[in-house]
Design a protein around this motif. Structure first.
Motif, PDB file in Angstrom:
ATOM      1  N   HIS A  62       0.832  -1.199   0.000  1.00 37.43           N
ATOM      2  CA  HIS A  62       0.000   0.000   0.000  1.00 37.43           C
ATOM      3  C   HIS A  62       0.873   1.258   0.000  1.00 37.43           C
ATOM      4  O   HIS A  62       0.589   2.223  -0.730  1.00 37.43           O
ATOM      5  CB  HIS A  62      -0.929   0.001   1.213  1.00 37.43           C
ATOM      6  CG  HIS A  62      -2.202  -0.762   1.011  1.00 37.43           C
ATOM      7  ND1 HIS A  62      -3.175  -0.373   0.115  1.00 37.43           N
ATOM      8  CD2 HIS A  62      -2.674  -1.887   1.601  1.00 37.43           C
ATOM      9  CE1 HIS A  62      -4.186  -1.217   0.155  1.00 37.43           C
ATOM     10  NE2 HIS A  62      -3.898  -2.160   1.046  1.00 37.43           N
ATOM     11  N   GLN A  63       1.914   1.250   0.815  1.00 41.85           N
ATOM     12  CA  GLN A  63       2.815   2.402   0.858  1.00 41.85           C
ATOM     13  C   GLN A  63       3.515   2.604  -0.479  1.00 41.85           C
ATOM     14  O   GLN A  63       3.661   3.746  -0.956  1.00 41.85           O
ATOM     15  CB  GLN A  63       3.854   2.206   1.962  1.00 41.85           C
ATOM     16  CG  GLN A  63       3.292   2.267   3.372  1.00 41.85           C
ATOM     17  CD  GLN A  63       4.351   1.977   4.421  1.00 41.85           C
ATOM     18  OE1 GLN A  63       5.522   1.735   4.103  1.00 41.85           O
ATOM     19  NE2 GLN A  63       3.944   1.988   5.678  1.00 41.85           N
ATOM     20  N   ALA A  64       3.949   1.513  -1.090  1.00 43.36           N
ATOM     21  CA  ALA A  64       4.640   1.609  -2.371  1.00 43.36           C
ATOM     22  C   ALA A  64       3.733   2.187  -3.448  1.00 43.36           C
ATOM     23  O   ALA A  64       4.148   3.040  -4.244  1.00 43.36           O
ATOM     24  CB  ALA A  64       5.144   0.226  -2.796  1.00 43.36           C
ATOM     25  N   ALA A  65       2.479   1.743  -3.458  1.00 43.11           N
ATOM     26  CA  ALA A  65       1.533   2.249  -4.450  1.00 43.11           C
ATOM     27  C   ALA A  65       1.214   3.715  -4.205  1.00 43.11           C
ATOM     28  O   ALA A  65       1.156   4.520  -5.144  1.00 43.11           O
ATOM     29  CB  ALA A  65       0.256   1.418  -4.413  1.00 43.11           C
ATOM     30  N   ALA A  66       1.047   4.076  -2.943  1.00 44.57           N
ATOM     31  CA  ALA A  66       0.658   5.454  -2.608  1.00 44.57           C
ATOM     32  C   ALA A  66       1.762   6.455  -2.909  1.00 44.57           C
ATOM     33  O   ALA A  66       1.487   7.627  -3.200  1.00 44.57           O
ATOM     34  CB  ALA A  66       0.272   5.535  -1.133  1.00 44.57           C
ATOM     35  N   THR A  67       3.021   6.008  -2.872  1.00 45.65           N
ATOM     36  CA  THR A  67       4.153   6.920  -3.055  1.00 45.65           C
ATOM     37  C   THR A  67       4.882   6.700  -4.380  1.00 45.65           C
ATOM     38  O   THR A  67       5.916   7.329  -4.625  1.00 45.65           O
ATOM     39  CB  THR A  67       5.153   6.749  -1.906  1.00 45.65           C
ATOM     40  OG1 THR A  67       5.603   5.376  -1.861  1.00 45.65           O
ATOM     41  CG2 THR A  67       4.526   7.118  -0.566  1.00 45.65           C
ATOM     42  N   ASN A  68       4.331   5.813  -5.230  1.00 41.60           N
ATOM     43  CA  ASN A  68       4.977   5.480  -6.509  1.00 41.60           C
ATOM     44  C   ASN A  68       6.421   5.053  -6.294  1.00 41.60           C
ATOM     45  O   ASN A  68       7.344   5.487  -6.995  1.00 41.60           O
ATOM     46  CB  ASN A  68       4.915   6.657  -7.487  1.00 41.60           C
ATOM     47  CG  ASN A  68       5.323   6.252  -8.898  1.00 41.60           C
ATOM     48  OD1 ASN A  68       5.091   5.126  -9.329  1.00 41.60           O
ATOM     49  ND2 ASN A  68       5.950   7.173  -9.623  1.00 41.60           N
ATOM     50  N   SER A  69       6.632   4.205  -5.305  1.00 42.06           N
ATOM     51  CA  SER A  69       7.986   3.765  -4.959  1.00 42.06           C
ATOM     52  C   SER A  69       8.392   2.556  -5.785  1.00 42.06           C
ATOM     53  O   SER A  69       7.606   1.609  -5.957  1.00 42.06           O
ATOM     54  CB  SER A  69       8.060   3.391  -3.475  1.00 42.06           C
ATOM     55  OG  SER A  69       7.900   4.520  -2.652  1.00 42.06           O
TER      56      SER A  69
END
Length: 300
Positions: free
Chosen positions: A263-270
C-alpha cells in the motif's frame, strides 16, 4: 551491471547467484495449484521453472552511493560457510570480483544494512582468515535491528520455524557471520521503529518474516524506493499478498507487513526492490496489488 539513479542516490545491483531453491508447493504451502497455473505465463522462466515448478532464487546485493558513502543492502551467501541447504554450503563464488567490477573494494564500504539475519543475507559480512572469521568490510558499520540480533542469538534459544533451517544452522550463521562483526565493535543495533542513515535513507521495522526484519526507504528528490528484503519472494505475492512462504517466523504477521508495504509503495509510486527477485529485480505497484508492467520484469 544494472544501474539505477534515484534522485541523488546511485543504485547498483550485484547478483551473487541464481539457483533453483525449492518447489513452490513446499515453499508456498497456502497457494493452490490453480493459482500458479493461472499466472504461469509470466512467472516463468525468471521466477518459477515451468517444468519443475521450482522457485528460481536470485541472491543479490544492492550497492547504494548516498551522501558520499557506499552502502550495501544485504551481503548474500558468502564463501566457506557451513550450511544445511546444499546450494548454500561451502561456496567458492566470485562475489568480490563482481563487487570490484562495480568499483567497490571491501575497504570502501561505509555501511552494511542487514535487512534480517537469515544466512542468505549475511554471508559476506565476514571472511575466513587463518581459520578465524573476521569482518569483510573493515571500515563499515553493520546496521542490524536489536530485535533481530537478540532473536537469532543462540544464547536465547529460539528454534526457527522454517523447515530449511535448524537451530544449529541459525546458530552457525550467527556465529560465523554476525558475532565476529559485533565482537569487532562494528555493529549498530538500532532500536525502535526506525533508524535514519542519512538525509535520503531510513530503515523501518517490518516484522513477520523474522521479528526484526527491516525495509530500507529511499526518498531523494521526487524519487522513492523501498528495499524490502524478504517481504516479497515472488511477484505473485503482489497480486496475492496474504500468501507467505514457509520460511517466515510468523506468516500471518509477514502477510500483514507485506500488505502494508505494498500500500505504501503504491501510494508513493515507490520502486520496490526485493532481495531475491529475478528478471530486473525490481517492480512497481499501482493500486494496492497490481504490477505496473509485467513485461519489464523478465528483462535483464
Amino acid at each position: 551491471m544494472q544501474k539505477i539513479i534515484l534522485g541523488d542516490v546511485q543504485v547498483l545491483r550485484i547478483v551473487e547467484d541464481q539457483t533453483a531453491f525449492s518447489t513452490v508447493d513446499v515453499l508456498f504451502p497456502s497457494v493452490p495449484d490453480e493459482m500458479w497455473e493461472e499466472h504461469a505465463s509470466w512467472l516463468a522462466p525468471h521466477f518459477i521453472d515451468a517444468a519443475t515448478r521450482e522457485w528460481q532464487a536470485t541472491v543479490q546485493t544492492w550497492v547504494l552511493r548516498s551522501a558520499g558513502r557506499t552502502v550495501l543492502v544485504d551481503t548474500g551467501l558468502g564463501n566457506d560457510k557451513n550450511r544445511a541447504v546444499d546450494v548454500f554450503h561451502m561456496r567458492q563464488g566470485d562475489f568480490l570480483d563482481r563487487l570490484a567490477a562495480a568499483g567497490v573494494r571491501p575497504e570502501d564500504v561505509d555501511i552494511v544494512v542487514n535487512t534480517h539475519l537469515h544466512n542468505d543475507h549475511v554471508g559476506w559480512n565476514t571472511r575466513l582468515v587463518d581459520g578465524e572469521w573476521v569482518p569483510m568490510f573493515p571500515h563499515a558499520r553493520y546496521l542490524i535491528s536489536r530485535a533481530e540480533f537478540d532473536y537469532w542469538n543462540p544464547a536465547n534459544g529460539h528454534v526457527p520455524q522454517s523447515p530449511f533451517q535448524s537451530a544449529g544452522d541459525t546458530g552457525a550463521t550467527f556465529t560465523d557471520s554476525v558475532l565476529p562483526v559485533h565482537q569487532a565493535g562494528q555493529t549498530v543495533l538500532w532500536e525502535g521503529d526506525s533508524y535514519r542513515i542519512d538525509e535520503d535513507l531510513v530503515l523501518e521495522l517490518a516484522p513477520g518474516h523474522t521479528p526484526g526484519s527491516a525495509v530500507l526507504r529511499l526518498v531523494s528528490g521526487t524519487d522513492r524506493a523501498l528495499f524490502v528484503g524478504d517481504v516479497i519472494h515472488v511477484p505473485l505475492q503482489v497480486l496475492e499478498p496474504d500468501h507467505d512462504t514457509c520460511l517466515s517466523e510468523d506468516q500471518a504477521e509477514a502477510s500483514r507487513t507485506r500488505r502494508r508495504i505494498l500500500h505504501q509503495a503504491a501510494a508513493t509510486n515507490s520502486l520496490v526492490l526485493p532481495a531475491h527477485l529475478g528478471g530486473t529485480g525490481t517492480l512497481r505497484v499501482t493500486g494496492a496489488f497490481s504490477i505496473t508492467d509485467r513485461t519489464l520484469l523478465p528483462v535483464g
